[in-house]
Design an enzyme around this catalytic site. Structure first.
Site, short mmCIF file in Angstrom:
data_model
loop_
_atom_site.label_atom_id
_atom_site.label_comp_id
_atom_site.label_asym_id
_atom_site.label_seq_id
_atom_site.Cartn_x
_atom_site.Cartn_y
_atom_site.Cartn_z
N HIS A 170 0.85 -1.20 0.00
CA HIS A 170 0.00 0.00 0.00
C HIS A 170 0.88 1.24 0.00
CE1 HIS A 170 -2.88 3.04 1.31
NE2 HIS A 170 -3.84 2.20 0.99
N ASP A 286 -11.26 1.14 -1.85
CA ASP A 286 -10.61 2.18 -1.04
C ASP A 286 -11.58 2.82 -0.06
OD1 ASP A 286 -8.24 3.26 -0.20
OD2 ASP A 286 -7.99 4.63 -1.88
#
Length: 333
Positions: A170, A286
């Protein structure tokens, strides 16, 4: 079935410990009464679903998401003193394990690791997977400015490979975040840059030759990797200082990575699909970040001009295989 593989949650114990112990982040209320978590280079505005399972489940119900693979998110715990980072990671992972236990049909979770110490991170990964039943871990694209392809991080990859545990890479604030201070450019552009940089460095540094069974998931459709990979391949063949360093062509490694679909432009998604194939794309929203979209994420996949079988793989089939979820019913809502 829809499985959201890129979605974030802050456990309550983590937020309490952060407020009491953190030297790297601040948690405060803004003028609108929203909780805002500030850290080096950026900040997150907390929505209810960031920290409330009830709000999270309501959002999933509305959007038709059957299961979520939860992970923490920025800033992680690696900006803290080592002992604080290790303690925060254990708090997160213990609470994630409890969420899995309470809602086995709705949630699986990725471990948070104290990346400022790779040995401690490897130990925590083993505990999280073997003892707590978490399904992998999330790493950040750099650790306090240090690129994660460096040998100092290899104990984590050795542990992940031995466990068969997928690692989600990430993005976080890139080392040059000061140049992106305006217009939320860290989140809009810096994250994509750092994701791409990390994927390319992991390949060119030989990490995937050293750990050939390592499973990497690149977020945000790989940053701009599908767009620029051919240039990297061309440069590898052209530059004498690069040529021959790897066991295979760089493109082979790139196309063995998984990408999530947190980039909702249909043309970009089709490029990502052409790049890695239908077996290596994972649905991601997300959610509940301001820039995420739990409603649009599955809809844009379902509207792509591709075969129904490919849509099924992206929406859930690939995640079921990758995270060992075959026991999960397709009718969990």
């Amino acid at each position: 079935m829809r499985i959201d593989c890129h979605t974030h949650f802050y456990p309550a114990g983590y937020l309490h410990a952060l407020a009491a112990e953190s030297e790297a982040t601040t948690l405060q209320r803004d003028a609108d009464g929203r909780m805002v978590l500030h850290y080096a280079g950026d900040y997150n505005v907390l929505a209810p679903a960031h920290h409330s399972l009830e709000a999270r489940l309501a959002d999933m119900e509305r959007a038709g998401i059957d299961m979520a693979i939860l992970s923490l998110t920025t800033p992680g715990v690696h900006g803290e003193r080592p002992e604080v980072g290790e303690r925060l990671a254990r708090i997160v992972n213990d609470e994630f394990a409890e969420i899995q236990r309470r809602y086995p049909q709705r949630f699986r979770c990725l471990a948070t690791l104290p990346l400022q110490s790779s040995e401690a991170a490897a130990r925590e990964l083993e505990r999280a997977v073997r003892e707590l039943g978490l399904v992998g871990a999330m790493l950040f694209s750099n650790v306090n400015g240090r690129p994660i392809d460096l040998p100092e991080f290899w104990p984590i990859y050795e542990a992940a490979e031995a466990l068969g545990a997928p690692l989600v890479i990430h993005p976080t604030s890139p080392p040059f975040a000061d140049h992106l201070a305006d217009y939320r450019l860290v989140a809009l552009l810096g994250f994509a840059y750092d994701t791409t940089l990390t994927a390319v460095r992991m390949v060119l540094a030989g990490v995937l030759d050293r750990f050939p069974r390592l499973i990497l998931i690149q977020t945000h459709l790989g940053g701009v990797l599908p767009y620029l990979a051919e240039r990297v391949q061309r440069g590898y063949r052209a530059y004498p200082e690069l040529r021959g360093r790897l066991e295979r062509d760089p493109m082979d490694y790139f196309r063995e990575m998984y990408l999530d679909t947190v980039l909702f432009d249909p043309a970009c998604l089709l490029l990502g699909l052409a790049f890695v194939g239908e077996d290596r794309l994972l649905l991601g929203s997300d959610h509940p970040h301001q820039v995420g979209d739990i409603d649009k994420a599955p809809r844009v996949i379902e509207e792509l001009p591709i075969a129904p079988r490919a849509k099924q793989k992206i929406l859930s089939g690939n995640a079921r295989r990758l995270f060992g979820l075959d026991q999960i019913s397709a009718s969990v809502v």
